[in-house]
Design a protein around this motif. Structure first.
Motif, mmCIF file in Angstrom:
data_model
loop_
_atom_site.group_PDB
_atom_site.id
_atom_site.type_symbol
_atom_site.label_atom_id
_atom_site.label_comp_id
_atom_site.label_asym_id
_atom_site.label_seq_id
_atom_site.Cartn_x
_atom_site.Cartn_y
_atom_site.Cartn_z
ATOM 1 N N ASP A 94 6.391 3.432 -2.286
ATOM 2 C CA ASP A 94 5.592 2.492 -3.079
ATOM 3 C C ASP A 94 5.741 1.031 -2.637
ATOM 4 O O ASP A 94 5.100 0.158 -3.208
ATOM 5 C CB ASP A 94 5.918 2.625 -4.577
ATOM 6 C CG ASP A 94 7.352 2.246 -4.909
ATOM 7 O OD1 ASP A 94 8.074 1.745 -4.016
ATOM 8 O OD2 ASP A 94 7.761 2.445 -6.066
ATOM 9 N N ASP A 95 6.601 0.755 -1.650
ATOM 10 C CA ASP A 95 6.821 -0.637 -1.243
ATOM 11 C C ASP A 95 5.687 -1.199 -0.381
ATOM 12 O O ASP A 95 5.656 -2.397 -0.099
ATOM 13 C CB ASP A 95 8.143 -0.769 -0.469
ATOM 14 C CG ASP A 95 9.348 -0.658 -1.397
ATOM 15 O OD1 ASP A 95 9.183 -0.850 -2.611
ATOM 16 O OD2 ASP A 95 10.446 -0.370 -0.898
ATOM 17 N N SER B 272 5.286 -0.851 -6.520
ATOM 18 C CA SER B 272 6.537 -0.463 -7.183
ATOM 19 C C SER B 272 6.346 -0.357 -8.695
ATOM 20 O O SER B 272 5.554 -1.091 -9.276
ATOM 21 C CB SER B 272 7.644 -1.471 -6.863
ATOM 22 O OG SER B 272 8.019 -1.350 -5.509
ATOM 23 N N ASN C 276 13.286 3.177 -0.254
ATOM 24 C CA ASN C 276 12.875 2.130 -1.178
ATOM 25 C C ASN C 276 13.863 0.965 -1.197
ATOM 26 O O ASN C 276 15.072 1.164 -1.165
ATOM 27 C CB ASN C 276 12.751 2.700 -2.591
ATOM 28 C CG ASN C 276 12.076 1.734 -3.528
ATOM 29 O OD1 ASN C 276 10.920 1.392 -3.325
ATOM 30 N ND2 ASN C 276 12.802 1.262 -4.531
ATOM 31 N N THR D 234 8.416 5.632 -5.994
ATOM 32 C CA THR D 234 9.112 6.335 -4.913
ATOM 33 C C THR D 234 9.337 7.797 -5.292
ATOM 34 O O THR D 234 9.009 8.713 -4.536
ATOM 35 C CB THR D 234 10.481 5.661 -4.647
ATOM 36 O OG1 THR D 234 10.275 4.275 -4.393
ATOM 37 C CG2 THR D 234 11.192 6.295 -3.478
HETATM 38 MN MN MN Z 1 9.490 0.178 -4.405
#
Ligand code: MN
Length: 261
Positions: A8-9, A39, A91, A105
């Protein structure tokens, strides 16, 4: 082995680049990740509009998507046949205890399992800014050697400590304490606003993910998607089964199925 990497980054995260590079030593790697940081997106999916992806110049074949981490895994697995496992990470920041519920994540790994694949989330504690991914490399390889080729590992949450890990600990999720906190403040115009932030948890229970990482170990927690409270289900089935009230004492210790027959 086909390994789909996400997190998700965002596609340009150094954590994704590091994980893709290490994973490439074990199999064929493709990266499909959100075009911007998502995030705390949790397991949200984009169902109200189409998704688009663009080829992205990384060391391995990579695509950036205008969607969530779960979208990226669903899209990636639909457009690349025979994916064996999804790795989500690394992450920048831990995903311990209750943050598993909010984590994008972990959601990417969960999405893999929903699709019948295996999913591993990997995160690293970042108390002092960006971690040293070069230094972390041997520890990531060690974990992948444990998890990648053993199909018994279906859904796994891995957290690396800050600095070189002392070793690996197999742990359970810590759920007793919640670190989400709403903080009230004022914006520059004097209006009250509310900021969802993280309050540090210092107390830890032995054997949990947070306990291990706080002591400098790599934490490996096997997770499952089934949230059913089996104890309460069993009690409810016994209590409310047809005829259960009348014959409760006589049938104590038997299951509801037996009672209802
Ligand atoms: Mn993240």
């Amino acid at each position: 082995m086909r390994i789909l990497v996400s997190n998700d980054d965002g596609i340009y995260s150094p954590g994704i680049a590091s994980l893709a590079e290490i994973a490439a030593e074990f199999g064929e790697v493709r990266v499909v990740a959100p075009d911007v940081e998502r995030s705390s997106a949790g397991h949200s999916i984009t169902a109200s509009r189409p998704l688009y992806w663009k080829r992205t110049p990384l060391k391995v074949e990579a695509y950036r998507v205008d969607g969530t981490p779960a979208d990226c895994v669903a899209l990636g697995a639909s457009q690349w046949k025979n994916v064996d496992i999804v790795l989500s990470g690394i992450n920048l920041g831990s995903n311990l205890g209750n943050s598993i519920w909010h984590s994008g994540t972990v959601a990417a790994a969960k999405q893999a399992v929903l699709l019948g694949l295996r999913g591993v989330a990997l995160s690293v504690a970042t108390p002092e800014g960006e971690p040293d991914f070069e230094e972390l490399k041997p520890s990531v390889s060690e974990v992948l050697k444990i998890l990648l080729f053993d199909p018994e590992w279906k859904l796994v949450n891995v957290n690396f400590p800050h600095g070189p890990p002392k070793g690996v600990r197999f742990t359970r999720q810590s759920v007793r304490l919640y670190d989400g906190k709403v903080v009230t403040a004022k914006d520059p115009m004097g209006r009250p606003h509310f900021w969802f932030t993280v309050a540090p948890i210092t107390e830890t229970e032995e054997g949990t993910d947070r306990w291990a990482v706080n002591r400098g170990y790599t934490s490996i927690t096997p997770l499952r998607l089934d949230l059913t409270d089996t104890e309460q289900l069993r009690r409810a089935q016994q209590r409310y089964a047809p005829g259960a009230a009348a014959s409760q004492e006589a049938t104590a210790g038997t299951t509801s199925e037996q009672v209802s027959k």
